[in-house]
Design a protein around this motif. Structure first.
Motif, PDB file in Angstrom:
ATOM      1  N   THR A   1      45.437  38.119  46.903  1.00 51.11           N
ATOM      2  CA  THR A   1      45.298  38.394  45.597  1.00 51.11           C
ATOM      3  C   THR A   1      46.557  37.867  45.207  1.00 51.11           C
ATOM      4  OG1 THR A   1      44.351  40.784  45.624  1.00 51.11           O
ATOM      5  CG2 THR A   1      45.029  39.887  43.932  1.00 51.11           C
ATOM      6  N   THR A   2      47.434  37.745  46.235  1.00 50.04           N
ATOM      7  CA  THR A   2      49.131  37.362  45.917  1.00 50.04           C
ATOM      8  C   THR A   2      48.460  35.886  45.856  1.00 50.04           C
ATOM      9  OG1 THR A   2      49.896  39.238  46.189  1.00 50.04           O
ATOM     10  CG2 THR A   2      50.986  37.099  46.044  1.00 50.04           C
ATOM     11  N   LEU A   3      48.163  35.484  46.948  1.00 53.70           N
ATOM     12  CA  LEU A   3      47.508  33.606  46.979  1.00 53.70           C
ATOM     13  C   LEU A   3      47.543  33.193  45.848  1.00 53.70           C
ATOM     14  CD1 LEU A   3      47.220  33.159  50.554  1.00 53.70           C
ATOM     15  CD2 LEU A   3      49.240  32.398  48.894  1.00 53.70           C
ATOM     16  N   ALA A   4      46.138  34.178  45.530  1.00 54.38           N
ATOM     17  CA  ALA A   4      45.592  33.796  44.311  1.00 54.38           C
ATOM     18  C   ALA A   4      45.619  33.860  42.787  1.00 54.38           C
ATOM     19  CB  ALA A   4      43.497  34.808  43.964  1.00 54.38           C
ATOM     20  N   ARG A   5      46.993  34.597  42.628  1.00 61.24           N
ATOM     21  CA  ARG A   5      47.980  34.619  41.824  1.00 61.24           C
ATOM     22  C   ARG A   5      48.746  33.665  41.435  1.00 61.24           C
ATOM     23  NH1 ARG A   5      52.749  37.712  39.738  1.00 61.24           N
ATOM     24  NH2 ARG A   5      52.179  37.789  37.531  1.00 61.24           N
ATOM     25  N   GLU A   6      49.124  33.562  42.396  1.00 62.71           N
ATOM     26  CA  GLU A   6      50.582  32.590  42.706  1.00 62.71           C
ATOM     27  C   GLU A   6      49.900  30.882  42.899  1.00 62.71           C
ATOM     28  OE1 GLU A   6      53.886  32.665  43.127  1.00 62.71           O
ATOM     29  OE2 GLU A   6      52.778  35.048  42.061  1.00 62.71           O
ATOM     30  N   SER A   7      48.122  30.767  43.012  1.00 58.29           N
ATOM     31  CA  SER A   7      47.671  29.460  43.062  1.00 58.29           C
ATOM     32  C   SER A   7      47.010  29.340  41.774  1.00 58.29           C
ATOM     33  CB  SER A   7      46.501  29.478  44.029  1.00 58.29           C
ATOM     34  OG  SER A   7      46.736  29.356  44.975  1.00 58.29           O
ATOM     35  N   ALA A   8      46.932  30.244  40.948  1.00 59.28           N
ATOM     36  CA  ALA A   8      47.081  30.234  39.369  1.00 59.28           C
ATOM     37  C   ALA A   8      47.995  29.339  38.400  1.00 59.28           C
ATOM     38  CB  ALA A   8      46.236  31.513  38.960  1.00 59.28           C
TER      39      ALA A   8
ATOM     40  N   ARG B   1      40.106  31.324  50.947  1.00 58.68           N
ATOM     41  CA  ARG B   1      39.422  31.121  49.501  1.00 58.68           C
ATOM     42  C   ARG B   1      40.121  31.790  48.617  1.00 58.68           C
ATOM     43  NH1 ARG B   1      35.695  33.951  51.868  1.00 58.68           N
ATOM     44  NH2 ARG B   1      33.382  31.700  51.950  1.00 58.68           N
ATOM     45  N   ALA B   2      41.021  32.254  48.550  1.00 60.18           N
ATOM     46  CA  ALA B   2      41.827  32.834  47.311  1.00 60.18           C
ATOM     47  C   ALA B   2      42.603  31.946  46.785  1.00 60.18           C
ATOM     48  CB  ALA B   2      43.169  33.966  47.843  1.00 60.18           C
ATOM     49  N   VAL B   3      42.982  30.832  47.992  1.00 60.71           N
ATOM     50  CA  VAL B   3      43.684  29.251  46.870  1.00 60.71           C
ATOM     51  C   VAL B   3      42.706  28.434  46.311  1.00 60.71           C
ATOM     52  CG1 VAL B   3      44.806  27.512  47.893  1.00 60.71           C
ATOM     53  CG2 VAL B   3      45.138  29.661  48.848  1.00 60.71           C
ATOM     54  N   VAL B   4      41.611  28.414  47.136  1.00 64.21           N
ATOM     55  CA  VAL B   4      40.501  27.701  46.278  1.00 64.21           C
ATOM     56  C   VAL B   4      40.424  27.981  44.847  1.00 64.21           C
ATOM     57  CG1 VAL B   4      38.823  27.216  46.553  1.00 64.21           C
ATOM     58  CG2 VAL B   4      39.482  26.686  48.037  1.00 64.21           C
ATOM     59  N   THR B   5      40.189  29.870  44.391  1.00 63.96           N
ATOM     60  CA  THR B   5      39.454  30.195  43.312  1.00 63.96           C
ATOM     61  C   THR B   5      41.312  30.309  42.638  1.00 63.96           C
ATOM     62  OG1 THR B   5      38.249  32.373  44.747  1.00 63.96           O
ATOM     63  CG2 THR B   5      38.688  32.718  42.843  1.00 63.96           C
ATOM     64  N   GLY B   6      42.091  30.623  42.897  1.00 63.50           N
ATOM     65  CA  GLY B   6      43.159  30.152  41.918  1.00 63.50           C
ATOM     66  C   GLY B   6      43.192  29.269  41.393  1.00 63.50           C
ATOM     67  N   PHE B   7      42.933  27.324  41.982  1.00 60.71           N
ATOM     68  CA  PHE B   7      42.981  26.593  41.441  1.00 60.71           C
ATOM     69  C   PHE B   7      41.716  26.516  40.754  1.00 60.71           C
ATOM     70  CE2 PHE B   7      46.267  25.370  44.101  1.00 60.71           C
ATOM     71  CZ  PHE B   7      46.725  24.738  43.598  1.00 60.71           C
TER      72      PHE B   7
ATOM     73  N   SER C   1      30.648  38.185  39.282  1.00 61.99           N
ATOM     74  CA  SER C   1      30.668  36.482  39.305  1.00 61.99           C
ATOM     75  C   SER C   1      31.114  36.519  38.006  1.00 61.99           C
ATOM     76  CB  SER C   1      29.359  36.053  39.052  1.00 61.99           C
ATOM     77  OG  SER C   1      28.793  37.282  38.174  1.00 61.99           O
ATOM     78  N   LEU C   2      32.007  37.287  37.453  1.00 63.54           N
ATOM     79  CA  LEU C   2      32.123  37.638  36.005  1.00 63.54           C
ATOM     80  C   LEU C   2      33.669  37.461  36.520  1.00 63.54           C
ATOM     81  CD1 LEU C   2      30.649  39.904  34.048  1.00 63.54           C
ATOM     82  CD2 LEU C   2      30.180  37.187  33.371  1.00 63.54           C
ATOM     83  N   ALA C   3      34.484  38.462  36.993  1.00 62.94           N
ATOM     84  CA  ALA C   3      35.579  38.815  37.764  1.00 62.94           C
ATOM     85  C   ALA C   3      36.058  38.124  38.228  1.00 62.94           C
ATOM     86  CB  ALA C   3      35.728  39.959  38.321  1.00 62.94           C
ATOM     87  N   ASP C   4      34.958  36.906  39.414  1.00 66.25           N
ATOM     88  CA  ASP C   4      35.099  35.759  39.686  1.00 66.25           C
ATOM     89  C   ASP C   4      36.244  34.915  39.342  1.00 66.25           C
ATOM     90  OD1 ASP C   4      35.106  36.184  42.333  1.00 66.25           O
ATOM     91  OD2 ASP C   4      33.096  35.682  42.855  1.00 66.25           O
ATOM     92  N   VAL C   5      35.436  34.370  37.832  1.00 69.24           N
ATOM     93  CA  VAL C   5      35.542  33.440  36.432  1.00 69.24           C
ATOM     94  C   VAL C   5      37.127  33.557  35.982  1.00 69.24           C
ATOM     95  CG1 VAL C   5      35.258  31.878  34.709  1.00 69.24           C
ATOM     96  CG2 VAL C   5      33.848  32.556  37.160  1.00 69.24           C
ATOM     97  N   ALA C   6      36.932  34.911  35.435  1.00 69.34           N
ATOM     98  CA  ALA C   6      38.263  35.058  34.881  1.00 69.34           C
ATOM     99  C   ALA C   6      39.571  35.965  34.952  1.00 69.34           C
ATOM    100  CB  ALA C   6      37.456  36.809  34.201  1.00 69.34           C
ATOM    101  N   ILE C   7      39.677  36.130  36.184  1.00 69.11           N
ATOM    102  CA  ILE C   7      40.778  36.978  36.983  1.00 69.11           C
ATOM    103  C   ILE C   7      41.893  35.312  36.508  1.00 69.11           C
ATOM    104  CG2 ILE C   7      41.782  37.990  39.255  1.00 69.11           C
ATOM    105  CD1 ILE C   7      39.835  39.217  39.249  1.00 69.11           C
ATOM    106  N   PRO C   8      41.193  34.722  37.392  1.00 70.72           N
ATOM    107  CA  PRO C   8      42.219  33.449  37.965  1.00 70.72           C
ATOM    108  C   PRO C   8      42.705  32.509  35.989  1.00 70.72           C
ATOM    109  CG  PRO C   8      40.162  32.788  38.274  1.00 70.72           C
ATOM    110  CD  PRO C   8      39.992  34.164  38.376  1.00 70.72           C
TER     111      PRO C   8
END
Length: 397
Positions: A59-66, A143-149, A278-285
């Motif tokens: 989760t940290t990586l996804a947040r930092e990627s965003a 996958r978290a990095v890809v999501t964050g971007f 799917s809504l969360a996957d899009v909305a969180i980043p």
């Protein structure tokens, strides 16, 4: 990038994989047998519990990627963090996987209630499970990095492709090499290795390998995110206790065949969370990026829309599953007796999953803000009530 297009692609990928999973799980049950399928259900639960080793870093990586995409964090800084986390993860997962392999014999003898399967078959299956879990957890970092971007359209296509290979590709392999648990999980390990390689390459492409590689095993980049990842780790532990403890308890109380039937019902109920996920996957980043840019009004508008759609989709799906639990299970599995026994389980889990989907909404906002105190307090109170309740109910009823 269009939020609507990303949401549509993610939703389509999730819906496709959910439908494919619903179609193939009865085929697994038929080919492997009830007790061997119980090992598949156990694998799903084991994979969830092993996520505790994540320690909040995914989760940290996804947040930092965003935040990097919003130009708040530099690419060199993100790359250094990714390298530190993947090295730390590799050590932790190897140690945990080796430990599971070493105790697999003891688990088979003292925990699993086998009636048909040979203990040696179950032990080999557990050892393959350990490898599959390690590969999938390591892949989640990338996958978290890809999501964050917010490369969500590419990720939706990749998830659909790798999921098709994972779910359908194993069927001819079972027919060719033998319908045994070891063959099933051995194939899953091969697919997991492919998934890991592709996601690692894609995440490096997004971050850019332009930074200095630094010292081997340099963990200093973790210091800046340690507080947030620790909070996420605590939140994960509490959430696992609140949402997954039942499956751990029942794996030791039920026969493996009955545990497999229980796993079929809870897997069907997961359709509610898949529909809203799917809504969360899009909305969180996007929430994280908007928060980093201090666009408060945009955050409120997106959160409002997310709440409305989650309520509409999640509650409608849960109501339909709860009111049609028995025919859904009978049609899906082709087993009227199993459907009659497990219909109440599906109905209650569907309603409970709708409540979980709604309860997750404030968590998404707190995650975007990096403030998880209220989430920890709420899930802590939930776990304090639910864990002893599950132990009492499972052991006495």
């Amino acid at each position: 990038m269009s939020l609507a297009r990303s949401a549509a692609a993610t939703a389509a990928s999730r819906a496709y994989l959910a439908l494919l999973g619903l179609l193939v799980l009865p085929l697994y049950l038929q080919r492997l047998g009830a007790e061997a399928y119980g090992l598949v259900a156990l694998f799903f639960a084991l994979q969830v519990w092993f996520q505790l080793l994540d320690a909040g870093f995914t989760t940290t990586l996804a947040r930092e990627s965003a935040r990097c995409r919003a130009a708040v964090v530099g690419r060199a800084q993100l790359l250094a963090l990714l390298r530190s986390v993947e090295r730390l993860f590799l050590v932790v997962l190897v140690v945990a996987g080796a430990a599971l392999i070493l105790v697999s014999g003891t688990l088979v003898q003292q925990w699993l209630r086998l009636e048909v399967l040979e203990p040696g078959q179950a032990r080999q299956a557990l050892q393959w499970m350990a490898l599959v879990v390690m590969l999938r957890l390591l892949a989640e970092l990338y996958r978290a990095v890809v999501t964050g971007f917010e490369q969500l359209e590419w990720l939706a296509g990749f998830n659909a492709a790798i999921g098709t290979l994972r779910l359908l590709g194993v069927l001819p392999v079972l027919g060719w090499a033998g319908a045994t648990p070891s063959v099933f999980f051995g194939f899953q390990a091969a697919v997991g290795l492919l998934e890991l390689a592709v996601l690692a390459a894609r995440s490096r492409q997004l971050v850019g390998a332009t930074a200095s590689p630094g010292r081997a095993w340099d963990l200093s980049p973790l210091r800046g995110v340690l507080a947030f990842s620790t909070a996420m780790s605590l939140a994960s532990v509490v959430w696992m206790l609140a949402s997954q403890f039942d499956k751990l308890v029942l794996s030791g109380l039920l026969s493996l065949a009955d545990y497999g039937a229980y796993g079929m019902a809870t897997a069907a109920a997961m359709a509610v969370l898949m529909a809203t996920g799917s809504l969360a996957d899009v909305a969180i980043p996007r929430l994280t990026a908007l928060q980093a840019e201090h666009r408060a009004q945009a955050v409120r508008e997106l959160y409002s829309r997310l709440s409305q759609w989650t309520a509409v989709i999640g509650c409608a799906a849960a109501a339909w599953l709860a009111s049609h639990a028995q025919p859904v299970l009978a049609t899906w599995t082709g087993d009227a007796m199993l459907a009659g026994r497990m219909a109440p389980v599906l109905a209650l889990y569907a309603l409970g999953n709708a409540a979980m989907a709604l309860a997750a909404l404030p968590y998404y906002l707190q995650l975007a803000q990096g403030r998880l105190a209220l989430h920890l307090l709420g899930t802590g109170c939930m776990a304090a009530l639910q864990v002893p309740g599950v132990v009492w109910a499972a052991s006495t009823h």
